[in-house]
Enzyme design. Structure first.
Site, PDB file in Angstrom:
ATOM      1  N   TYR A 141       0.822  -1.217   0.000  1.00  0.00           N
ATOM      2  CA  TYR A 141       0.000   0.000   0.000  1.00  0.00           C
ATOM      3  C   TYR A 141       0.857   1.268   0.000  1.00  0.00           C
ATOM      4  O   TYR A 141       0.359   2.357  -0.264  1.00  0.00           O
ATOM      5  CB  TYR A 141      -0.942   0.035   1.205  1.00  0.00           C
ATOM      6  CG  TYR A 141      -1.999  -1.072   1.215  1.00  0.00           C
ATOM      7  CD1 TYR A 141      -2.297  -1.792   0.068  1.00  0.00           C
ATOM      8  CD2 TYR A 141      -2.687  -1.375   2.378  1.00  0.00           C
ATOM      9  CE1 TYR A 141      -3.238  -2.789   0.081  1.00  0.00           C
ATOM     10  CE2 TYR A 141      -3.646  -2.384   2.391  1.00  0.00           C
ATOM     11  CZ  TYR A 141      -3.915  -3.087   1.234  1.00  0.00           C
ATOM     12  OH  TYR A 141      -4.858  -4.081   1.245  1.00  0.00           O
ATOM     13  N   LYS A 191       3.978 -15.347   2.459  1.00  0.00           N
ATOM     14  CA  LYS A 191       3.901 -16.068   1.186  1.00  0.00           C
ATOM     15  C   LYS A 191       5.334 -16.300   0.721  1.00  0.00           C
ATOM     16  O   LYS A 191       5.743 -15.870  -0.370  1.00  0.00           O
ATOM     17  CB  LYS A 191       3.068 -15.222   0.195  1.00  0.00           C
ATOM     18  CG  LYS A 191       2.747 -15.912  -1.121  1.00  0.00           C
ATOM     19  CD  LYS A 191       1.717 -17.008  -0.996  1.00  0.00           C
ATOM     20  CE  LYS A 191       1.504 -17.695  -2.321  1.00  0.00           C
ATOM     21  NZ  LYS A 191       0.744 -18.957  -2.208  1.00  0.00           N
ATOM     22  N   ASP A 224      -2.352 -18.334   1.883  1.00  0.00           N
ATOM     23  CA  ASP A 224      -3.480 -19.035   1.255  1.00  0.00           C
ATOM     24  C   ASP A 224      -3.994 -20.145   2.172  1.00  0.00           C
ATOM     25  O   ASP A 224      -5.209 -20.348   2.317  1.00  0.00           O
ATOM     26  CB  ASP A 224      -3.107 -19.571  -0.134  1.00  0.00           C
ATOM     27  CG  ASP A 224      -1.697 -20.147  -0.205  1.00  0.00           C
ATOM     28  OD1 ASP A 224      -0.927 -19.960   0.750  1.00  0.00           O
ATOM     29  OD2 ASP A 224      -1.375 -20.796  -1.212  1.00  0.00           O
ATOM     30  N   ASP A 248      -4.957  -7.075   5.965  1.00  0.00           N
ATOM     31  CA  ASP A 248      -6.190  -6.385   5.574  1.00  0.00           C
ATOM     32  C   ASP A 248      -7.268  -7.417   5.226  1.00  0.00           C
ATOM     33  O   ASP A 248      -8.413  -7.356   5.682  1.00  0.00           O
ATOM     34  CB  ASP A 248      -5.882  -5.489   4.364  1.00  0.00           C
ATOM     35  CG  ASP A 248      -6.990  -4.517   4.053  1.00  0.00           C
ATOM     36  OD1 ASP A 248      -7.971  -4.452   4.820  1.00  0.00           O
ATOM     37  OD2 ASP A 248      -6.889  -3.819   3.028  1.00  0.00           O
ATOM     38  N   ASP A 252     -10.535  -9.037   7.829  1.00  0.00           N
ATOM     39  CA  ASP A 252     -11.945  -8.933   7.423  1.00  0.00           C
ATOM     40  C   ASP A 252     -12.599 -10.312   7.376  1.00  0.00           C
ATOM     41  O   ASP A 252     -13.764 -10.462   7.744  1.00  0.00           O
ATOM     42  CB  ASP A 252     -12.084  -8.231   6.065  1.00  0.00           C
ATOM     43  CG  ASP A 252     -12.230  -6.722   6.236  1.00  0.00           C
ATOM     44  OD1 ASP A 252     -11.971  -6.234   7.358  1.00  0.00           O
ATOM     45  OD2 ASP A 252     -12.596  -6.032   5.275  1.00  0.00           O
TER      46      ASP A 252
END
Ligand code: NAD
Length: 359
Positions: A141, A191, A224, A248, A252
């Site tokens: 970001y 990852k 994942d 993020d 959620d």
């Protein structure tokens, strides 16, 4: 204890839910013999209306002087024009940046009396008590980004995930400290099979935990796989730390486990300075001003404020027990009431929590 707490009620239901958390904090101060001074300041849309700035200098100066900040929510249709140069959310991004709030903490702990509100089966969600720690000021970001035209008339866009050793160390250390206060289990999500930035996270995190927190039960999970584990066996996790983009999305996903947005608090912390505490929901313009807002997420955010910024664990636990107790009695705001079930207003829910505080 003496403490200055800045209240930033903001827009929509923000002022309604912040008012209830304010009353709870006042009652805690009375009961436990603390002196909390409160100052209320503008942020978001109401600040744009008043002074054309979503984070006015008065607000940020007061925040810097304070021990902790309690925020309601910002935004609403009045300021929603996507082409506008000045927008309410800029107030939030700027306050995080100005105060160096690099870690976002989100506890995911479904209320025992609301387990059937979860989209998952009761036996899966039961016993879930996760603290997510998301890196908040780095990664994709904030890295280099760009958009350019190609000779064939199409376009190319890119974003870059960038992290330094120091950025990783400070957030992993904060998460590890939190794990030491809980069940001493820390999971780092990355990852590393694909991303270079993740491989740095893996090396730095492992080195730090081994040398500074050898008694932690530490493991790593690929993002994942984590997306699956979170809904298949959420009760297996204690503290989970991860970088900004993964955090993020995963937070959620985790927020869905308890079944209602109106119940989840969050904290944004930096090194030493004041922390920022808020509900995870937005300003809910559809129900603003009608006494329909659930104040419990903001009340639980005030418990996090006591725990993380003021070190008042007993007082924080007192609020959390009061909220659980009130829900146990069957009291519900409209968002968590079943159809046909009686529900109470925002202020009545605040009253019930205050009555349930012990000490
Ligand atoms: P929202 O979280 O405000 O509302 C989503 C739905 O949940 C709505 O139906 C709302 O009525 C309900 N809801 C939310 N909080 C509730 C509560 N405490 N009690 C009962 N019901 C509740 O999300 P949205 O509708 O996407 O966004 C509305 C505005 O809030 C937008 O302007 C958005 O930019 C802003 N926003 C602000 C923040 C923040 O301040 N941190 C976060 C998200 C969205």
């Amino acid at each position: 204890m003496n403490a200055l707490i800045v209240l930033l009620p903001g827009d929509g239901i923000g002022p309604e839910v912040a008012a209830e958390a304010h009353r709870v904090l006042q009652r805690i101060a009375e009961r436990f013999g603390h002196h909390f001074a409160f100052q209320t300041h503008l942020i978001g849309g109401c600040a744009i209306d008043a002074v054309n700035d979503p984070l006015p200098p008065d607000t940020i100066n007061a925040c810097r002087e304070s021990q902790a900040i309690l925020l309601g929510a910002v935004g609403g249709p009045k300021w929603d024009d996507p082409t506008a140069k000045i927008r309410p959310e800029q107030g939030l991004l700027r306050i995080r940046k100005e105060l160096g709030l690099f870690a976002n903490l989100r506890p995911i702990r479904p209320q025992p009396s609301l387990l059937d509100a979860s989209p998952l089966r009761r036996e899966i969600v039961e016993g879930t008590d996760i603290l997510f720690v998301r890196e908040l000021t780095g990664g994709i970001y904030f890295g280099d980004s760009g958009l350019r035209g190609l000779p064939d008339g199409s376009e190319l866009a890119f974003n870059t995930m960038t992290y330094t050793t120091g950025e990783i160390e400070r957030v992993v250390r904060l998460a590890a400290k939190a794990a030491m206060q809980r069940r001493k289990k820390l999971t780092m999500v990355d990852k590393a099979n694909v991303l270079e930035a993740s491989r740095l996270w893996r090396r730095v995190s492992e080195r730090l935990v081994k040398s500074e927190f050898p008694e932690l039960d530490y493991d790593v999970v690929l993002v994942d796989a984590m997306a699956m584990h979170l809904i298949a066996r959420p009760s297996a996790f204690d503290v989970v730390v991860t970088e900004n983009l993964f955090g993020d999305i995963l937070t959620d996903e985790g927020a869905m486990l308890p079944g209602s947005l109106g119940l989840l608090p969050s904290a944004s912390l930096g090194d030493g300075g004041p922390g920022l505490y808020e509900p995870i929901h937005g300003s809910a313009p559809d129900i603003a001003g009608q006494g329909l807002a659930n104040p419990l997420a903001t009340i639980l955010a005030s418990a996090m404020l006591l725990r993380h910024s003021l070190g008042l664990e007993e007082e924080a636990a007192n609020i959390e027990r009061a909220v659980a107790g009130v829900l146990e009695t069957g009291a519900r705001t409209k968002d968590i009431a079943r159809s046909g079930e009686q529900w109470v207003s925002t202020t009545r829910m605040g009253d019930l929590v205050i009555e349930a505080l012990s000490g």
